[in-house]
Design an enzyme around this catalytic site. Structure first.
Site, PDB file in Angstrom:
ATOM      1  N   LYS A 186       0.857  -1.186   0.000  1.00 44.61           N
ATOM      2  CA  LYS A 186       0.000   0.000   0.000  1.00 44.61           C
ATOM      3  C   LYS A 186       0.891   1.234   0.000  1.00 44.61           C
ATOM      4  CE  LYS A 186      -1.615   2.702   2.922  1.00 44.61           C
ATOM      5  NZ  LYS A 186      -1.509   3.930   2.047  1.00 44.61           N
ATOM      6  N   GLU A 215      10.443   0.835   9.809  1.00 42.00           N
ATOM      7  CA  GLU A 215      11.455   1.869   9.547  1.00 42.00           C
ATOM      8  C   GLU A 215      10.766   3.200   9.773  1.00 42.00           C
ATOM      9  OE1 GLU A 215      13.421   4.172   6.469  1.00 42.00           O
ATOM     10  OE2 GLU A 215      13.317   4.576   8.619  1.00 42.00           O
ATOM     11  N   CYS A 266      14.470  10.417   6.302  1.00 46.87           N
ATOM     12  CA  CYS A 266      14.588  10.090   7.735  1.00 46.87           C
ATOM     13  C   CYS A 266      16.030  10.022   8.187  1.00 46.87           C
ATOM     14  CB  CYS A 266      13.860   8.809   8.036  1.00 46.87           C
ATOM     15  SG  CYS A 266      14.416   7.467   7.015  1.00 46.87           S
ATOM     16  N   GLU A 287      10.971  15.448  14.710  1.00 46.69           N
ATOM     17  CA  GLU A 287      11.222  15.202  13.285  1.00 46.69           C
ATOM     18  C   GLU A 287      10.415  16.209  12.478  1.00 46.69           C
ATOM     19  OE1 GLU A 287       9.754  11.605  11.194  1.00 46.69           O
ATOM     20  OE2 GLU A 287      11.800  11.428  10.459  1.00 46.69           O
TER      21      GLU A 287
HETATM   22  N1  LIG Z   1      10.825   7.435   8.467  1.00 38.92           N
HETATM   23  C1  LIG Z   1      10.449   7.759   7.265  1.00 38.92           C
HETATM   24  O1  LIG Z   1      10.997   7.340   6.247  1.00 38.92           O
HETATM   25  C2  LIG Z   1       9.300   8.653   7.122  1.00 38.92           C
HETATM   26  C3  LIG Z   1       8.856   9.434   8.159  1.00 38.92           C
HETATM   27  N2  LIG Z   1       7.789  10.258   7.985  1.00 38.92           N
HETATM   28  C4  LIG Z   1       7.331  11.117   9.059  1.00 38.92           C
HETATM   29  O2  LIG Z   1       5.903  11.012   9.151  1.00 38.92           O
HETATM   30  C5  LIG Z   1       5.329  12.307   8.985  1.00 38.92           C
HETATM   31  C6  LIG Z   1       4.018  12.178   8.268  1.00 38.92           C
HETATM   32  O3  LIG Z   1       4.286  11.660   6.934  1.00 38.92           O
HETATM   33  P1  LIG Z   1       3.302  10.623   6.338  1.00 38.92           P
HETATM   34  O4  LIG Z   1       3.702  10.041   5.043  1.00 38.92           O
HETATM   35  O5  LIG Z   1       1.951  11.215   6.436  1.00 38.92           O
HETATM   36  O6  LIG Z   1       3.567   9.423   7.303  1.00 38.92           O
HETATM   37  P2  LIG Z   1       2.510   8.411   7.814  1.00 38.92           P
HETATM   38  O7  LIG Z   1       3.227   7.586   8.778  1.00 38.92           O
HETATM   39  O8  LIG Z   1       1.261   9.092   8.210  1.00 38.92           O
HETATM   40  O9  LIG Z   1       2.151   7.519   6.493  1.00 38.92           O
HETATM   41  C7  LIG Z   1       3.042   6.532   6.049  1.00 38.92           C
HETATM   42  C8  LIG Z   1       2.200   5.440   5.381  1.00 38.92           C
HETATM   43  O10 LIG Z   1       1.352   4.869   6.368  1.00 38.92           O
HETATM   44  C9  LIG Z   1       0.004   4.899   5.927  1.00 38.92           C
HETATM   45  N3  LIG Z   1      -0.851   5.009   7.114  1.00 38.92           N
HETATM   46  C10 LIG Z   1      -1.272   6.137   7.727  1.00 38.92           C
HETATM   47  N4  LIG Z   1      -2.028   5.830   8.793  1.00 38.92           N
HETATM   48  C11 LIG Z   1      -2.079   4.457   8.855  1.00 38.92           C
HETATM   49  C12 LIG Z   1      -2.686   3.506   9.722  1.00 38.92           C
HETATM   50  N5  LIG Z   1      -3.409   3.902  10.783  1.00 38.92           N
HETATM   51  N6  LIG Z   1      -2.523   2.182   9.476  1.00 38.92           N
HETATM   52  C13 LIG Z   1      -1.795   1.770   8.413  1.00 38.92           C
HETATM   53  N7  LIG Z   1      -1.192   2.615   7.554  1.00 38.92           N
HETATM   54  C14 LIG Z   1      -1.343   3.945   7.782  1.00 38.92           C
HETATM   55  C15 LIG Z   1      -0.073   6.065   4.991  1.00 38.92           C
HETATM   56  O11 LIG Z   1      -1.160   5.943   4.121  1.00 38.92           O
HETATM   57  C16 LIG Z   1       1.267   5.945   4.277  1.00 38.92           C
HETATM   58  O12 LIG Z   1       1.170   4.976   3.269  1.00 38.92           O
HETATM   59  C17 LIG Z   1       6.369  13.059   8.180  1.00 38.92           C
HETATM   60  O13 LIG Z   1       6.208  14.445   8.328  1.00 38.92           O
HETATM   61  C18 LIG Z   1       7.645  12.555   8.795  1.00 38.92           C
HETATM   62  O14 LIG Z   1       7.869  13.225  10.017  1.00 38.92           O
HETATM   63  C19 LIG Z   1       7.087  10.275   6.815  1.00 38.92           C
HETATM   64  C20 LIG Z   1       7.520   9.509   5.742  1.00 38.92           C
HETATM   65  C21 LIG Z   1       8.688   8.670   5.816  1.00 38.92           C
HETATM   66  C1  LIG Z   2      16.226   6.223  -0.493  1.00 40.53           C
HETATM   67  C2  LIG Z   2      16.702   6.847   0.787  1.00 40.53           C
HETATM   68  C3  LIG Z   2      15.793   6.543   1.916  1.00 40.53           C
HETATM   69  C4  LIG Z   2      16.257   7.155   3.208  1.00 40.53           C
HETATM   70  C5  LIG Z   2      15.424   6.766   4.374  1.00 40.53           C
HETATM   71  C6  LIG Z   2      13.975   7.282   4.351  1.00 40.53           C
HETATM   72  O1  LIG Z   2      13.740   8.486   4.353  1.00 40.53           O
HETATM   73  O2  LIG Z   2      13.062   6.446   4.310  1.00 40.53           O
END
Ligand SMILES: NC(=O)C1=CN([C@@H]2O[C@H](COP(=O)(O)OP(=O)(O)OC[C@H]3O[C@@H](n4cnc5c(N)ncnc54)[C@H](O)[C@@H]3O)[C@@H](O)[C@H]2O)C=CC1
Ligand SMILES: CCCCCC(=O)O
Length: 501
Positions: free
Chosen positions: A184, A259, A293, A389
């Site tokens: 998803k 992650e 991240c 973050e």
């Molecule tokens: N560690 C990382 O790589 C990331 C961290 N983030 C952090 O999260 C914040 C919000 O970004 P979003 O993309 O909105 O992150 P999010 O964590 O809300 O969404 C990530 C994924 O989870 C899904 N999702 C949302 N709620 C869910 C639930 N209850 N059950 C299952 N799946 C669910 C979303 O549809 C999306 O596909 C960002 O501002 C950042 O701080 C966001 C993206 C990547």
């Molecule tokens: C392709 C690089 C990914 C870095 C880690 C992340 O933001 O999920």
């Protein structure tokens, strides 16, 4: 709508890819795809609902025996063909990724797409190295050995910051090990994940091995995580949502890979090359507009270099070219959405009460979700800008005195994903890589990643590894096999692993 959006015509039949076929979602609700550079709606699709998730899981389940039963060599050959198809379509992937995320086309062309192709080639090779453990007679006349087997149907959820690469990181090790996947993607950026699944099918990977359901997190995401036929959940996204996903997955005793967020420290010791540290801090902070991240978010500078770094970073940030993501000269595009831009701006606006905005701190006046590269000084260590973050082009800079203080400040966070230290002293580098709590520690660089090395963090950053053989093994389960070489039923059933009593 200029010709750059014509590439979206291919998604006209829907944003679901189930059992090798594209189609519309059945939730009855639609989702807009917005061009972050202009704010224009460039596409609209029907969101997946629980019925679509059920159909995708059923397709993955039906494909599992054939795919798990294929030889590693057969899976490897299919993945090599997959890499070749991706390479043929590299230009389209770069254009669509740039369109849906607002990423500079330069970043997509030089990083996102080549990284995905390299990941695919890596796991094509890894597929033939499913390591069991050698046999041995450890108990009387019995021979033991260990098998690594696929787990089953994997339910994966990806974020919007690197849609294509996160799809690759979740799908490739899983299918290389013989699993099947339902992915998803984030609802605002599903398009390259759909293209990735279509390319897998076109490369001869059987229908049902890779499925994509583009739906809302709470509806489609939670239905996937709780689905009884999903054996493992792999999630990348915010720590807050990761906790919800973990609770749901654990309730049905599923394997789990998380992650999550990060807040990477960037520690500059006083013997570092100051110019290299300036360039490294700006590059590390502004990668993907800070929506990464592992991005550098907290620069700790040993006091003798503090003013040099503060001035150098501010001057360099001020010279960064914001522009049209499709312009090859653009260094920094818009953030992924106006909502994310406003979220980032909120952090900076609140920081004005307790810190100094040295440069940036505003959204250029245009329709795009742009935000200027921002450096913030004089913020307390326990302030929001230093601890939360932000996921935008925002960097905090703070001084430190002793080496131990620099390491302690770096570790003063619940996260533990990535970090870097800058020094020309091998002993300082050794202590920093030993003492900093992060899944990846760079020395005199920040950001490079390669398919061979594990990516994943500690603490609030989650657990499990992406890329590398570590990730490949994570999508397997281990079975112990023991032969009784006497071919006589055990007489004393109470015997244990320690042999005859
Ligand atoms: N560690 C990382 O790589 C990331 C961290 N983030 C952090 O999260 C914040 C919000 O970004 P979003 O993309 O909105 O992150 P999010 O964590 O809300 O969404 C990530 C994924 O989870 C899904 N999702 C949302 N709620 C869910 C639930 N209850 N059950 C299952 N799946 C669910 C979303 O549809 C999306 O596909 C960002 O501002 C950042 O701080 C966001 C993206 C990547
Ligand atoms: C392709 C690089 C990914 C870095 C880690 C992340 O933001 O999920």
């Amino acid at each position: 709508m200029g010709n750059r959006f014509q590439v979206l015509d291919r998604f006209a039949d829907g944003a679901q890819f189930i059992g090798g076929q594209s189609g519309p979602g059945s939730s009855g609700r639609t989702q807009r795809i917005v061009d972050p550079a202009s704010g224009d709606t460039v596409h609209r699709y029907g969101l997946a609902g629980p019925a679509d998730v059920d159909a995708a899981v059923a397709a993955a389940r039906a494909a599992l025996p054939g795919w798990a039963g294929a030889s590693p060599a057969e899976r490897s050959a299919a993945l090599h063909r997959f890499a070749a198809v991706l390479a043929e379509r590299a230009g389209d992937f770069a254009r669509v990724e740039s369109l849906q995320c607002g990423k500079p086309i330069k970043l997509c062309t030089e990083f996102d797409v080549p990284g995905t192709i390299d990941n695919t080639a890596f796991f094509a090779g890894a597929a033939r190295h499913l390591q069991g453990q050698a046999a041995g007679e450890y108990s009387g006349d019995h021979t033991s050995y260990v098998r690594r087997e696929p787990i089953g149907v994997i339910g994966s959820i990806a974020p919007w910051n690197y849609p294509l690469q996160m799809a690759a990181w979740k799908i490739l090790p899983a299918i290389a090990a013989g699993n099947t996947v339902v992915l998803k993607p984030a609802e605002i950026t599903p398009l390259t994940s759909l293209m990735f699944a279509r390319a897998a099918t076109d490369a001869g990977i059987p229908a049902g091995v890779v499925n994509v359901v583009s739906g809302a997190g709470r509806e489609a995401g939670e239905h996937l995580v709780g689905h009884p036929d999903v054996a493992m959940v792999s999630f990348t996204g915010s720590t807050a949502v990761g906790k919800r996903v973990a609770a749901l997955a654990t309730a049905s005793v599923k394997r789990l890979h998380l992650e999550l967020g990060g807040k990477a420290p960037f520690v500059v010791f006083d013997d570092a090359d100051p110019e290299a540290a300036v360039q490294g801090a700006v590059a590390g902070a502004l990668i993907n507009s800070g929506q990464d991240c592992t991005a550098a978010t907290r620069v700790y500078v040993q006091r003798p270099l503090y003013e040099r770094l503060r001035e150098g970073i501010a001057d360099t940030m001020a010279g960064v070219r914001l522009g049209d993501p499709f312009d090859p000269a653009t260094d920094l595009g818009p953030l992924v959405s106006h909502a994310q831009r406003d979220r980032v701006a909120g952090f900076v606006d609140r920081a004005r009460a307790y810190a100094t905005v040295v440069t940036g701190g505003e959204a250029p006046k245009n329709d795009g979700a742009y935000y200027l590269p921002t450096l913030i000084a004089d913020a307390p260590q326990n302030s929001e800008i230093v601890r939360s973050e932000i996921f935008g082009p925002v960097l905090a800079i703070l001084p430190f005195d002793s080496d131990d203080e620099g390491i302690a400040l770096a570790n003063d966070t619940p996260y533990g994903l990535a970090a870097s230290a800058w020094t020309r002293d091998v002993f300082r580098a050794g202590r920093a890589t030993r003492d900093i709590r992060a899944g990846c520690v760079w020395i005199n660089d920040h950001i490079p990643i390669i398919s061979e090395m594990p990516h994943g963090g500690f603490g609030a950053s989650g657990f499990g590894k992406d890329m590398s053989s570590y990730s490949f093994e994570e999508y397997t389960q281990v079975k112990h096999v023991m032969f009784d070489n006497t071919a006589v039923a055990a007489k004393d059933w109470h015997r244990t692993v320690f042999g005859d009593r």
